[in-house]
Design a protein around this motif. Structure first.
Motif, mmCIF file in Angstrom:
data_model
loop_
_atom_site.group_PDB
_atom_site.id
_atom_site.type_symbol
_atom_site.label_atom_id
_atom_site.label_comp_id
_atom_site.label_asym_id
_atom_site.label_seq_id
_atom_site.Cartn_x
_atom_site.Cartn_y
_atom_site.Cartn_z
ATOM 1 N N GLY A 172 0.825 -1.189 0.000
ATOM 2 C CA GLY A 172 0.000 0.000 0.000
ATOM 3 C C GLY A 172 0.867 1.250 0.000
ATOM 4 N N SER A 173 0.207 2.402 0.006
ATOM 5 C CA SER A 173 0.899 3.687 -0.017
ATOM 6 C C SER A 173 0.737 4.326 1.354
ATOM 7 N N PRO A 174 1.816 4.469 2.136
ATOM 8 C CA PRO A 174 1.687 4.893 3.534
ATOM 9 C C PRO A 174 0.858 6.147 3.741
ATOM 10 N N ALA A 175 1.041 7.160 2.894
ATOM 11 C CA ALA A 175 0.342 8.425 3.119
ATOM 12 C C ALA A 175 -1.157 8.328 2.860
ATOM 13 N N PHE A 176 -1.617 7.216 2.268
ATOM 14 C CA PHE A 176 -3.045 7.071 1.955
ATOM 15 C C PHE A 176 -3.648 5.818 2.592
ATOM 16 N N MET A 177 -2.903 5.192 3.517
ATOM 17 C CA MET A 177 -3.435 4.058 4.250
ATOM 18 C C MET A 177 -4.378 4.535 5.353
ATOM 19 N N SER A 178 -5.177 3.617 5.849
ATOM 20 C CA SER A 178 -5.990 3.883 7.030
ATOM 21 C C SER A 178 -5.171 3.551 8.272
ATOM 22 N N PRO A 179 -5.536 4.078 9.446
ATOM 23 C CA PRO A 179 -4.793 3.731 10.671
ATOM 24 C C PRO A 179 -4.793 2.235 10.947
ATOM 25 N N PRO B 161 7.920 5.377 7.193
ATOM 26 C CA PRO B 161 7.552 5.210 8.603
ATOM 27 C C PRO B 161 6.956 6.477 9.219
ATOM 28 N N GLN B 162 7.484 7.658 8.828
ATOM 29 C CA GLN B 162 6.923 8.900 9.357
ATOM 30 C C GLN B 162 5.492 9.094 8.875
ATOM 31 N N SER B 163 5.234 8.761 7.612
ATOM 32 C CA SER B 163 3.870 8.865 7.092
ATOM 33 C C SER B 163 2.933 7.925 7.835
ATOM 34 N N LEU B 164 3.389 6.701 8.104
ATOM 35 C CA LEU B 164 2.562 5.750 8.848
ATOM 36 C C LEU B 164 2.265 6.260 10.253
ATOM 37 N N TYR B 165 3.256 6.841 10.888
ATOM 38 C CA TYR B 165 3.058 7.414 12.224
ATOM 39 C C TYR B 165 1.998 8.517 12.163
ATOM 40 N N ASN B 166 2.111 9.390 11.146
ATOM 41 C CA ASN B 166 1.147 10.477 11.021
ATOM 42 C C ASN B 166 -0.268 9.943 10.825
ATOM 43 N N VAL B 167 -0.412 8.911 10.006
ATOM 44 C CA VAL B 167 -1.734 8.330 9.760
ATOM 45 C C VAL B 167 -2.361 7.856 11.060
ATOM 46 N N THR C 38 -1.533 11.464 14.171
ATOM 47 C CA THR C 38 -1.731 12.909 14.012
ATOM 48 C C THR C 38 -3.062 13.206 13.321
ATOM 49 N N HIS C 39 -3.545 14.403 13.590
ATOM 50 C CA HIS C 39 -4.763 14.863 12.926
ATOM 51 C C HIS C 39 -4.381 15.830 11.802
ATOM 52 N N PRO C 40 -4.959 15.657 10.636
ATOM 53 C CA PRO C 40 -4.562 16.505 9.491
ATOM 54 C C PRO C 40 -5.046 17.938 9.667
ATOM 55 N N ASP C 41 -4.287 18.848 9.120
ATOM 56 C CA ASP C 41 -4.674 20.255 9.102
ATOM 57 C C ASP C 41 -5.579 20.481 7.897
ATOM 58 N N LEU C 42 -6.860 20.688 8.149
ATOM 59 C CA LEU C 42 -7.838 20.842 7.070
ATOM 60 C C LEU C 42 -8.333 22.278 6.948
ATOM 61 N N ARG C 43 -7.645 23.220 7.579
ATOM 62 C CA ARG C 43 -8.145 24.598 7.604
ATOM 63 C C ARG C 43 -8.219 25.224 6.222
ATOM 64 N N ALA D 79 -16.350 19.427 4.484
ATOM 65 C CA ALA D 79 -17.544 18.789 5.050
ATOM 66 C C ALA D 79 -17.618 17.312 4.696
ATOM 67 N N VAL D 80 -16.982 16.925 3.587
ATOM 68 C CA VAL D 80 -16.989 15.513 3.165
ATOM 69 C C VAL D 80 -15.722 14.807 3.617
ATOM 70 N N ALA D 81 -14.565 15.458 3.467
ATOM 71 C CA ALA D 81 -13.294 14.802 3.766
ATOM 72 C C ALA D 81 -13.101 14.558 5.254
ATOM 73 N N GLU D 82 -13.508 15.517 6.092
ATOM 74 C CA GLU D 82 -13.211 15.409 7.524
ATOM 75 C C GLU D 82 -13.819 14.167 8.176
ATOM 76 N N PRO D 83 -15.093 13.860 7.993
ATOM 77 C CA PRO D 83 -15.619 12.632 8.606
ATOM 78 C C PRO D 83 -14.990 11.364 8.055
ATOM 79 N N CYS D 84 -14.521 11.388 6.809
ATOM 80 C CA CYS D 84 -13.865 10.203 6.235
ATOM 81 C C CYS D 84 -12.544 9.903 6.939
ATOM 82 N N LEU D 85 -11.905 10.948 7.519
ATOM 83 C CA LEU D 85 -10.583 10.799 8.114
ATOM 84 C C LEU D 85 -10.630 10.516 9.606
ATOM 85 N N ALA D 86 -11.778 10.129 10.121
ATOM 86 C CA ALA D 86 -11.873 9.744 11.528
ATOM 87 C C ALA D 86 -10.977 8.541 11.802
#
Length: 621
Positions: A175-182, A219-225, A228-233, A241-248
């Protein structure tokens, strides 16, 4: 695309190979052509996977399940062989760039385009999950952008590769670390909610140009997933409104793909959902594919049956027209020195039938449906194009009436409607009911109903009711459009002899929809009659050159692009009639060459000459 290497096989299974498309962690992708002429993406899995005792069985099982996936937003699996020395599978070929390539080349997408992307991805996941699959590798490289929306590829294949002892021993992360789920990063069991997390990360990339979890290393990307919580500001509010609930982080708190469609709400129907720069990138990719298919084979053996393969690039069940030649080099704009075969033409005497092309061209579509029984009064909201009008119902539902647009007929045969064969295309987000135009079975009269309405109406019922009323009113005689160009048959604007004198032998004359005509020559000439914004000189760096040209007192604007040494195009556009609200009726002449020795200047000269020949046949503004 790259040519096949010396010594590489010319065929895999039933598929003749044309070129190498790319290579990834799981295998190599090749452009192939099936015996019936369809183009396919043939993926040969890396030989190393074939040594795993359990791989072939997992591969066979996952491919069988993947064949159950269908829908407008996935590239369907066509064929596979898990027992070949190098296992392979073939899926529908999509002639479009990946989401990553698109963002890298054109920058972040605007909010409206991201919402269409979200709707397409959610619809694709509905089909994938319904088949019992979890994609597991939903990343920017596995989302391709076609002219009419996104396509998800490689579903189910990541699961087939998992479990390889080779991979386990080498410590490779699937898989791709930056786009994996926790849960995927933690090695926990996966559910469909994992794909929803990846979808949310894709939306952030599309809207901002960067992944919300990308780190300096895997490994850093996996740790972030995981932590960490993404900055969506900086996301547009409608995207956040769509992306934020998907990233729970908790899978149970994420919406399902069906709920994502509800979050998105009603989207206005569009034929081309991306910004112009993205559609230009797609056109470039299509031209590259056309050039590959049109080249002479370099191996010994029978020639590719271009009559079947060169007419279309098949993308998720939708046929996109591509300009191709017979594969012979040396097409020029000079007059032919030998007598050309008589062209196959779709033009004929005027058809008086109210449901025939000649009558339908001149109808004002925004006046056809003042109301629909059982629905009430309709309000026309959007009527830019000659071929469509979008209405809104009192319940907030969108109804798009399209007559002879650029989209080909589709759907499932569903009996008759007022004596005409009826097709229904029921899909996530809406439903389309259509019947063919008289004498033009490839062109339809159709109504697409959105699924968002309060109270919720059944979209197929709404579409069929609106289409029934449309056919009734068209037969009774509908108001004529005030447009000057709308009633014109573009195939009648220039005669075959003139086209042949300018561009060489004409093998076919064929209309597309009601307002566009194609002449197959040493490539393709297209004349389109459109309603839109007044043309101006393009500043888009995608084109090799842009400028103006005089057409006997009228200023036209041209764009020119060389896709490869043998293929390119030149467009010439001018305003024929100004309209209110900053719109105008425009004419576009396109000359596309393929496997040709024409220079860029010669291609544009041919387009200019065709444009000059078209003008005298146009009605007075």
């Amino acid at each position: 695309m790259e040519p096949l290497g010396r010594g590489e096989p010319a065929q895999v299974g039933r598929y003749r190979l044309l070129a190498a498309v790319g290579e990834g962690g799981m295998g190599r992708v090749l452009l192939g052509v099936a015996p019936d002429g369809r183009l396919a993406a043939v993926k040969q899995v890396h030989r190393g996977f074939a040594h795993d005792p359990g791989f072939r069985e997992r591969f066979r099982r996952e491919v069988e399940v993947s064949r159950l996936v269908s829908g407008a937003y996935t590239a369907a699996v066509m064929d596979a062989d898990a027992h070949a020395p190098t296992p392979w599978l073939a899926s529908v070929f999509v002639a479009g760039p990946s989401l990553q390539e698109t963002v890298d080349a054109t920058g972040p997408l605007p909010g409206a385009a991201v919402r269409h992307l979200a709707a397409g991805l959610a619809s694709a996941l509905i089909g994938i999950h319904r088949a019992g699959l979890v994609h597991r590798d939903l990343k920017p490289g596995n989302v391709l952008l076609a002219d009419d929306g996104p396509r998800v590829i490689d579903f189910g294949i990541a699961h087939a590769v998992e479990g390889s002892t080779d991979l386990t021993h080498t410590g490779i992360i699937l898989g791709s670390p930056a786009f994996m789920s926790p849960e995927q990063a933690d090695g926990r069991p996966l559910t469909p909610a994992s794909d929803v997390f990846s979808l949310g990360a894709l939306l952030v990339l599309a809207a901002t140009g960067y992944s919300p979890f990308a780190g300096a290393s895997g490994p850093q990307s996996l740790y972030n997933v995981v932590h960490t919580h993404p900055d969506l500001r900086f996301l547009p509010p409608e995207v956040r409104a769509v992306a934020e609930p998907c990233l729970a982080k908790d899978p149970a708190r994420r919406p399902t793909p069906a709920q994502i469609l509800q979050l998105l709400g009603p989207l206005p129907p569009v034929q081309r959902p991306w910004p112009p720069a993205v559609h230009a990138l797609i056109a470039r990719r299509q031209a590259e594919v056309a050039g590959v298919v049109a080249k002479k084979p370099t191996r010994k053996g029978p020639r590719i049956a271009l009559a079947a393969a060169a007419a279309a690039v098949v993308a998720a069940g939708t046929i996109t027209a591509v300009s191709l030649t017979s594969g012979d080099d040396g097409a020029t704009a000079a007059p032919a020195t030998t007598t050309a075969p008589p062209p196959v033409t779709a033009t004929s005497a005027p058809n008086p039938d109210p449901l025939g092309p000649d009558k339908l061209r001149g109808v004002d579509l925004c006046q056809v449906l003042p109301s629909v029984p059982g629905t009430g009064k309709l309000t026309p909201e959007i009527g830019v194009h000659f071929f469509e009008c979008i209405y809104e119902t009192p319940q907030g539902q969108w109804l798009e009436l399209a007559v002879g647009g650029p989209v080909t007929a589709g759907g499932t045969a569903s009996g008759e409607l007022d004596g005409l064969p009826l097709s229904i295309d029921d899909k996530a987000g809406g439903c389309t009911a259509s019947v063919p135009v008289v004498d033009r079975p490839d062109t339809t009269i159709g109504v697409e109903a959105s699924s968002a309405a309060k109270p919720f109406a059944k979209p197929c019922d709404s579409a069929k009711a609106a289409l029934t009323e449309t056919v009734k009113r068209l037969r009774a005689g509908s108001p004529a459009a005030r447009a000057v160009l709308a009633p014109v048959d573009p195939c009648g604007l220039v005669d075959t002899a003139t086209v042949q004198r300018i561009a060489g032998p004409v093998t076919k004359v064929e209309p597309t929809g009601l307002h566009e005509c194609h002449w197959q020559v040493g490539g393709e000439i297209v004349v389109s009659l459109e309603r839109g914004t007044p043309p101006t000189q393009s500043k888009d760096s995608y084109y090799d050159s842009t400028g103006t040209v005089d057409l006997g007192g009228v200023t036209a604007y041209y764009t020119r692009k060389r896709a490869n040494p043998a293929s390119g195009f030149c467009d010439v556009t001018w305003q024929h009639h100004p309209l209110e609200n900053d719109y105008s009726e425009n004419v576009v002449v396109t000359y596309r060459t393929s496997a040709s020795k024409l220079t860029d200047d010669e291609t544009c000269r041919g387009a200019h000459d065709i444009a000059k020949a078209v003008r005298p046949g146009l009605p007075k503004p």
